[in-house]
Design a protein around this motif. Structure first.
Motif, PDB file in Angstrom:
ATOM      1  N   ILE A 179      -0.044  13.030   5.159  1.00 43.10           N
ATOM      2  CA  ILE A 179      -0.440  12.186   5.144  1.00 43.10           C
ATOM      3  C   ILE A 179      -1.585  10.812   5.893  1.00 43.10           C
ATOM      4  O   ILE A 179      -2.305  10.587   5.475  1.00 43.10           O
ATOM      5  N   ASP A 180      -1.775  11.792   7.054  1.00 40.47           N
ATOM      6  CA  ASP A 180      -2.606  10.983   7.506  1.00 40.47           C
ATOM      7  C   ASP A 180      -3.785  12.021   7.586  1.00 40.47           C
ATOM      8  O   ASP A 180      -5.078  11.021   7.869  1.00 40.47           O
ATOM      9  N   ASN A 181      -4.216  13.411   7.387  1.00 40.37           N
ATOM     10  CA  ASN A 181      -5.327  13.403   6.841  1.00 40.37           C
ATOM     11  C   ASN A 181      -6.096  13.125   5.212  1.00 40.37           C
ATOM     12  O   ASN A 181      -6.493  13.624   5.016  1.00 40.37           O
ATOM     13  N   PRO A 214       0.478  -1.303  -0.176  1.00 42.62           N
ATOM     14  CA  PRO A 214      -0.177  -0.397  -0.038  1.00 42.62           C
ATOM     15  C   PRO A 214       1.181   0.830   0.200  1.00 42.62           C
ATOM     16  O   PRO A 214       2.019   1.077   0.779  1.00 42.62           O
ATOM     17  N   LYS A 215       0.595   2.115  -0.657  1.00 48.57           N
ATOM     18  CA  LYS A 215       1.315   3.621  -0.905  1.00 48.57           C
ATOM     19  C   LYS A 215       0.622   4.541   0.055  1.00 48.57           C
ATOM     20  O   LYS A 215      -1.166   4.196  -0.249  1.00 48.57           O
ATOM     21  N   PRO A 216       1.403   5.594   0.732  1.00 47.48           N
ATOM     22  CA  PRO A 216       2.482   5.954   0.283  1.00 47.48           C
ATOM     23  C   PRO A 216       3.560   4.959   1.233  1.00 47.48           C
ATOM     24  O   PRO A 216       3.330   4.431   2.189  1.00 47.48           O
ATOM     25  N   ILE A 217       4.755   4.053   0.935  1.00 48.00           N
ATOM     26  CA  ILE A 217       5.443   3.244   2.037  1.00 48.00           C
ATOM     27  C   ILE A 217       6.357   4.324   2.802  1.00 48.00           C
ATOM     28  O   ILE A 217       6.873   5.723   2.190  1.00 48.00           O
ATOM     29  N   ILE A 218       6.534   4.466   4.139  1.00 54.58           N
ATOM     30  CA  ILE A 218       7.594   5.634   5.103  1.00 54.58           C
ATOM     31  C   ILE A 218       8.943   4.575   5.525  1.00 54.58           C
ATOM     32  O   ILE A 218       8.613   3.486   5.727  1.00 54.58           O
ATOM     33  N   ARG A 231       1.663   1.585   7.244  1.00 47.55           N
ATOM     34  CA  ARG A 231       2.956   2.467   5.859  1.00 47.55           C
ATOM     35  C   ARG A 231       4.121   2.217   6.374  1.00 47.55           C
ATOM     36  O   ARG A 231       5.097   2.563   5.320  1.00 47.55           O
ATOM     37  N   LEU A 232       4.386   1.343   7.262  1.00 41.84           N
ATOM     38  CA  LEU A 232       5.928   1.534   7.478  1.00 41.84           C
ATOM     39  C   LEU A 232       6.599   0.685   6.910  1.00 41.84           C
ATOM     40  O   LEU A 232       6.419  -0.729   7.138  1.00 41.84           O
TER      41      LEU A 232
END
Length: 423
Positions: A279-281, A130-134, A155-156
């Protein structure tokens, strides 16, 4: 979360209770109580920002001393890429590696080698995840996400950080090359730019735990090496890293190594928070990979280094010109299970209904109280913001009387009321 072992400490004798650290802490983990700072261990992420801004040197990073390195049969140094940016007029990494061997290490394994392998695997993971990857290379980011953005934990990047993989590979190479050794005979020593990596090792629980035995600071190692390294002596060529591995030391090095245009690289804890908020929003532009570094400039800006990060980055740029693109590559196929990592325990601790209800009550009551506060975020109350102070009052950790502006307004109202009654 109280069991988390930290690597940022406070010297009460030097702390004067100023608000420099209070204002800069990204998780509002610091309060001023009894004229000195108090760090909440449940909220501290070991980013080192308080160390960076304290004008009285009351905060410091805690790492192993060089004298504390166990005297085992086979000691392996694990230099991080940012170490090479500390030295002026360095044109060959091997001078530093030879210096480590001359200091007393039996072997050297560059963390940059593992970084190149992580870059290979990351390119493969991006295709299906899943994107984005952190990126999970910076321990501060993982802990920050666990505390403030737990919904982003999936996402990590689920690959061990290069420091851990380097220690694992170094041990395996030593055992293959020296059959007389056992695992207990080996000591791996990470040379780190920041306290967050120290905390990472301290808190790597479970089986097998961390492959890293000790973590020493770049600053401590630097002052030993400058007395050992000699330019007139030609070093033994032992370096096995390329441009990609060395580039991980500064912002953008990891992201550009995934060979993908849809990436973002940010450094500095305030910028990191802004990116995670978006990213969270769901307001962040479409991205495949996000590289986040808590320190300004990346790892070269860690508080356990000695050189200005911009100068260190320039020096690394000069060193890269003499290197191949990459010297290390991942094996074919998916990421092996022994190189993957699970989400941190804090990320998986979901609140039950009672805890959610209590958290909601505190939030509602704090918002109501905040409306009566001045909204100046002055810090005189010992909290960084009026919102934080309101939560402290509701939780019984502070008293409304500690807001100087609020109490002055209350006194003015009482005076006016008394004067009106006397007329």
């Amino acid at each position: 979360m109280a069991h988390y072992r930290h690597s940022v400490s406070l010297n009460l004798d030097k702390c004067v209770g100023c608000t420099h650290c209070l204002k800069q802490c990204p998780t509002e983990a610091i309060r001023i109580r009894d004229r000195h700072a108090v760090i909440d261990p449940d909220r501290c992420i070991d980013c080192g920002e308080c160390i960076r801004v304290c004008p009285h040197n009351a905060k410091r990073s805690v790492s192993d001393k060089l004298s504390d390195i166990p005297d085992k049969k086979w000691k392996i140094a694990l230099p991080t890429p940012s170490l090479f940016g500390q030295f002026d007029n360095l044109d060959d990494i091997d001078y530093v590696l030879q210096g480590l061997l001359d200091y007393g290490f039996d072997d050297v394994f560059e963390v940059a080698r593992a970084a190149e392998i992580v870059s290979d695997y990351t390119r493969r993971v991006i295709k299906t995840a899943p994107k984005p990857i952190i990126s999970s290379a910076c321990p501060v980011i993982e802990r920050l996400i666990s505390l403030r953005y737990p919904l982003l934990s999936d996402r990590l990047l689920s690959i061990l950080p290069p420091v851990e993989i380097a220690a694992k590979m170094a041990r395996e190479e030593a055992l293959r090359s020296h059959p007389e050794l056992t695992d207990d005979d080996i000591c791996t020593v990470l040379i780190s730019p920041c306290p967050a990596k120290v905390s990472y090792v301290k808190n790597r629980d479970g089986d097998p735990g961390s492959y890293i035995d000790c973590v020493v600071s770049i600053s401590d190692m630097y002052f030993e090496l400058i007395n050992i390294m000699k330019k007139e002596v030609v070093p033994v060529p032992v370096s096995r890293t390329g441009m990609i591995g060395l580039s991980w030391a500064s912002t953008g090095g990891e992201a550009t190594a995934v060979f993908n245009d849809k990436y973002l690289a940010a450094d500095g804890i305030k910028n990191v928070v802004r990116v995670l908020e978006e990213i969270d929003n769901g307001t962040c532009p479409e991205l495949d990979f996000v590289e986040l570094n808590a320190c300004p400039g990346g790892c070269v800006g860690g508080v356990m280094t000695v050189t200005n990060p911009f100068i260190a980055k320039a020096r690394l740029g000069s060193l890269r010109r003499y290197l191949p693109i990459a010297e290390n590559h991942a094996a074919d196929g998916d990421v092996p299970d022994d190189l993957t990592t699970e989400p941190c325990s804090e990320c998986t601790n979901v609140m039950n209904a009672e805890q959610r209800g209590e958290a909601m009550r505190i939030m509602i009551e704090a918002e109501t109280l905040k409306k009566n506060l001045p909204g100046m975020d002055c810090g005189f109350c010992g909290a960084p913001t009026c919102s934080a102070f309101a939560r402290d009052v509701i939780c019984g950790q502070s008293d409304i009387s500690e807001c100087v502006v609020f109490m002055r307004r209350e006194l003015d109202s009482l005076r006016k009321a008394e004067n009106g009654d006397n007329k």
